[in-house]
Design a protein around this motif. Structure first.
Motif, PDB file in Angstrom:
ATOM      1  N   GLY A 147     -37.345 -25.783 -14.565  1.00  0.00           N
ATOM      2  CA  GLY A 147     -36.851 -26.391 -15.795  1.00  0.00           C
ATOM      3  C   GLY A 147     -35.635 -27.277 -15.616  1.00  0.00           C
ATOM      4  N   ASP A 148     -35.059 -27.356 -14.400  1.00  0.00           N
ATOM      5  CA  ASP A 148     -33.881 -28.181 -14.173  1.00  0.00           C
ATOM      6  C   ASP A 148     -34.286 -29.579 -13.766  1.00  0.00           C
ATOM      7  OD1 ASP A 148     -32.422 -26.004 -14.760  1.00  0.00           O
ATOM      8  OD2 ASP A 148     -31.992 -25.462 -12.688  1.00  0.00           O
ATOM      9  N   GLN A 149     -33.416 -30.533 -14.036  1.00  0.00           N
ATOM     10  CA  GLN A 149     -33.613 -31.918 -13.654  1.00  0.00           C
ATOM     11  C   GLN A 149     -32.321 -32.431 -13.052  1.00  0.00           C
ATOM     12  OE1 GLN A 149     -34.934 -34.108 -17.084  1.00  0.00           O
ATOM     13  NE2 GLN A 149     -36.833 -32.938 -17.312  1.00  0.00           N
ATOM     14  N   HIS A 150     -32.466 -33.485 -12.213  1.00  0.00           N
ATOM     15  CA  HIS A 150     -31.288 -34.020 -11.540  1.00  0.00           C
ATOM     16  C   HIS A 150     -30.360 -34.741 -12.513  1.00  0.00           C
ATOM     17  CE1 HIS A 150     -32.219 -33.074  -7.374  1.00  0.00           C
ATOM     18  NE2 HIS A 150     -33.479 -33.391  -7.621  1.00  0.00           N
ATOM     19  N   ASP A 151     -30.897 -35.296 -13.595  1.00  0.00           N
ATOM     20  CA  ASP A 151     -30.084 -36.077 -14.517  1.00  0.00           C
ATOM     21  C   ASP A 151     -29.524 -35.240 -15.665  1.00  0.00           C
ATOM     22  OD1 ASP A 151     -32.529 -35.586 -15.600  1.00  0.00           O
ATOM     23  OD2 ASP A 151     -32.873 -37.606 -16.383  1.00  0.00           O
ATOM     24  N   THR A 152     -29.526 -33.916 -15.552  1.00  0.00           N
ATOM     25  CA  THR A 152     -28.979 -33.063 -16.603  1.00  0.00           C
ATOM     26  C   THR A 152     -27.455 -33.241 -16.656  1.00  0.00           C
ATOM     27  OG1 THR A 152     -30.726 -31.454 -16.182  1.00  0.00           O
ATOM     28  CG2 THR A 152     -28.829 -30.705 -17.459  1.00  0.00           C
ATOM     29  N   PRO A 153     -26.869 -33.417 -17.839  1.00  0.00           N
ATOM     30  CA  PRO A 153     -25.405 -33.548 -17.920  1.00  0.00           C
ATOM     31  C   PRO A 153     -24.690 -32.347 -17.333  1.00  0.00           C
ATOM     32  CG  PRO A 153     -26.445 -34.185 -19.986  1.00  0.00           C
ATOM     33  CD  PRO A 153     -27.527 -33.596 -19.143  1.00  0.00           C
ATOM     34  N   LEU A 154     -23.462 -32.592 -16.896  1.00  0.00           N
ATOM     35  CA  LEU A 154     -22.725 -31.554 -16.176  1.00  0.00           C
ATOM     36  C   LEU A 154     -22.421 -30.356 -17.065  1.00  0.00           C
ATOM     37  CD1 LEU A 154     -21.539 -31.045 -13.369  1.00  0.00           C
ATOM     38  CD2 LEU A 154     -19.368 -31.965 -14.188  1.00  0.00           C
ATOM     39  N   ASN A 155     -22.067 -30.594 -18.324  1.00  0.00           N
ATOM     40  CA  ASN A 155     -21.744 -29.463 -19.196  1.00  0.00           C
ATOM     41  C   ASN A 155     -22.980 -28.622 -19.523  1.00  0.00           C
ATOM     42  OD1 ASN A 155     -22.921 -31.544 -20.628  1.00  0.00           O
ATOM     43  ND2 ASN A 155     -21.776 -31.153 -22.498  1.00  0.00           N
ATOM     44  N   ILE A 156     -24.146 -29.261 -19.630  1.00  0.00           N
ATOM     45  CA  ILE A 156     -25.381 -28.496 -19.863  1.00  0.00           C
ATOM     46  C   ILE A 156     -25.719 -27.654 -18.647  1.00  0.00           C
ATOM     47  CG2 ILE A 156     -27.809 -28.690 -20.496  1.00  0.00           C
ATOM     48  CD1 ILE A 156     -25.857 -29.520 -22.683  1.00  0.00           C
ATOM     49  N   ARG A 157     -25.518 -28.207 -17.439  1.00  0.00           N
ATOM     50  CA  ARG A 157     -25.754 -27.418 -16.222  1.00  0.00           C
ATOM     51  C   ARG A 157     -24.809 -26.230 -16.157  1.00  0.00           C
ATOM     52  NH1 ARG A 157     -24.988 -31.151 -11.352  1.00  0.00           N
ATOM     53  NH2 ARG A 157     -25.317 -29.157 -10.296  1.00  0.00           N
ATOM     54  N   ALA A 158     -23.541 -26.440 -16.543  1.00  0.00           N
ATOM     55  CA  ALA A 158     -22.577 -25.330 -16.510  1.00  0.00           C
ATOM     56  C   ALA A 158     -22.985 -24.229 -17.477  1.00  0.00           C
ATOM     57  CB  ALA A 158     -21.182 -25.855 -16.845  1.00  0.00           C
ATOM     58  N   ILE A 159     -23.454 -24.599 -18.662  1.00  0.00           N
ATOM     59  CA  ILE A 159     -23.900 -23.591 -19.631  1.00  0.00           C
ATOM     60  C   ILE A 159     -25.124 -22.846 -19.109  1.00  0.00           C
ATOM     61  CG2 ILE A 159     -24.828 -23.279 -21.957  1.00  0.00           C
ATOM     62  CD1 ILE A 159     -23.089 -25.625 -22.841  1.00  0.00           C
TER      63      ILE A 159
END
Length: 488
Positions: free
Chosen positions: A81-93
């Motif tokens: 479900g992850d993508q390389h272009d995911t924003p940094l704050n969404i990845r942190a959450i």
């Protein structure tokens, strides 16, 4: 065939920690998760971190900490479900939620805020894992001094069975460590032997590998000044504790009543087990002899390897040159051919001469020239930011200007003739809301941002104002008590 009994540790581990705790450390990004846990342990949850509030750390602070770590961390591999272009704050959450589901965090509520804690067992496990990963060489002198001091205190009657039990545990751990060091030396020599070049092999081997990796004071173990020479003194004290009735009765009473809850059989067994562990200190010489043999064997292997390498890099060019000069000087000499012609020895198989490739000259560094207009705009922006920023000192200066002729001033009488005054009035309105909220944390933060200033609401109704609307309040200096009287 009898079924072996289940040990308590096999049942107690997942009773203390969540079952999915090791999920992130077994995933594709296990190294990244471990680096993040070490970062959070150092900054927030570890013993070296600042003392957190009693209600926990705010969730947004932990999320921001994860986001700051991700800015400089290595690239994470995309999971389901992850993508390389995911924003940094969404990845942190997402990473926070993954650790929360695994059990590394515990989410609680404090008012309207969500706070994050780490369960004591999970925090203890993380500390143990980090200590295991950062373990350096063991110094036998410190361990022996600690055991000697503990046994001496018990022998003098100053300490009880708790210190004897601690000394027995240290003695067992020390002997197990020295016994396993021989195996570690063999593993280390196998790792050193895999070095690609002789220079790296020599550099790794001759850096006192035993002292830097396993035992820090290995060279001083056989000297008279080393505390290991006092082991007979420790063994004599242990023998007195075991044979003298006063010591034995006093310590047995502690083991039976304090450790085993009144069970006489278990108390005597635990006492004998700890004494036996201390008696094992007499076998440390046997363990050290075995370790010496392993080190001598490692040295022989290292010397044989170096001798082979030195023979393999003999000056073969000089030998060939001397041989060719002798053959040219004596063309009629009858020498048997070692290599057949044109197969192994011919001009076409000789190495080509080395060619020097010229390096390109480095390009000069580019200098950025800022125009006068850009510099002027930047100065205006900085001046505007400076005028809009409000510090406790600026807020106090504003209050001194307002209260220089009066003791109390109402919110409707506060001047707002400049940007600085308007910003100060806005901050005072926020501080009044915080200090009158009856929430301890908000009151403390409000008093800290406006030191020495007292703000009290005069009405619960919202009043109109040319710039800001809010409840009316009064501004005065806060009174403090010193030796039974109030001062400003």
């Amino acid at each position: 065939m009898a079924v072996p009994s289940v040990t308590p540790a096999s049942m107690a581990l997942f009773q203390r920690i969540p079952e999915r705790l090791f999920g992130p450390l077994a995933s594709q990004n296990r190294h990244a998760y471990w680096a993040l846990l070490c970062h959070l342990h150092r900054r927030r949850f570890g013993p070296d971190a600042p003392l957190p509030p009693s209600y926990g750390i705010l969730q947004r602070e932990i999320t921001q900490e994860i986001e700051d770590h991700l800015k400089y961390a290595d690239e994470w591999q995309p999971e389901s479900g992850d993508q390389h272009d995911t924003p940094l704050n969404i990845r942190a959450i997402g990473i926070f939620n993954r650790l929360l589901e695994a059990g590394w965090f515990r989410l609680e509520k404090y008012g309207i805020e969500k706070t994050v804690n780490m369960a004591p067992a999970v925090g203890q496990l993380l500390t143990q894992l980090i200590n295991f990963a950062e373990t350096g060489p063991v110094f036998v002198s410190g361990k022996i001094r600690s055991i000697d001091a503990a046994v001496a205190q018990v022998h003098k009657g100053v300490a009880s069975g708790d210190l004897l039990r601690e000394a027995a545990e240290q003695c067992r751990n020390l002997l197990v460590y020295i016994r396993n060091t021989g195996t570690n030396v063999r593993d280390l020599m196998a790792a050193i032997g895999a070095q690609p070049t002789t220079a790296q092999y020599v550099r790794t081997f001759f850096q006192d590998y035993i002292q830097q990796v396993f035992i820090g004071d290995y060279q001083e173990l056989r000297t008279r000044e080393h505390p290991l020479s006092k082991r007979q003194q420790i063994l004599d004290a242990v023998a007195d504790i075991d044979t003298e009735a006063d010591h034995r009765g006093r310590l047995l009473d502690w083991y039976v009543n304090r450790l085993c809850g009144g069970d006489d059989r278990k108390g005597q067994a635990a006492f004998q087990r700890d004494l036996q562990r201390l008696y094992e200190l007499d076998r440390i010489e046997e363990y050290l002899e075995r370790l010496d043999e392993e080190i001598r064997s490692a040295n022989r292997r290292a010397l044989a390897f170096l001798e082979y390498k030195l023979r393999a890099i003999r000056p073969i060019d000089n030998l060939l040159r001397h041989t060719m000069d002798r053959l040219i000087a004596n063309p009629d000499i009858n020498v048997a051919r070692v290599f057949p012609p044109d197969a192994l020895m011919c001009g076409g198989r000789l190495a080509q001469p080395r060619k020097d490739v010229p390096r390109l000259a480095p390009t000069p560094l580019r200098q950025v020239i800022i125009s006068d207009r850009t510099r002027a705009i930047g100065n205006l922006v900085r001046r505007a930011q400076e005028r809009r920023s409000i510090t406790p000192l600026k807020l106090r200066a504003y209050a001194e200007k307002v209260l220089q002729d009066t003791a109390t001033a109402g919110s409707g009488d506060l001047p707002c003739g400049s940007i600085e005054d308007l910003r100060a009035f806005q901050v005072l309105t926020s501080v009044a809301m915080a200090t009158n909220s009856r929430i301890a944390r908000l009151e403390m933060e409000g008093r800290a941002s406006a030191p020495g200033i007292e703000l009290r609401y005069t009405s619960d109704e919202t009043a109109e104002h040319p710039y800001l609307s809010g409840k009316t309040f009064t501004l005065s200096w806060r009174k403090r008590r010193t030796k039974g009287r109030e001062t400003e």
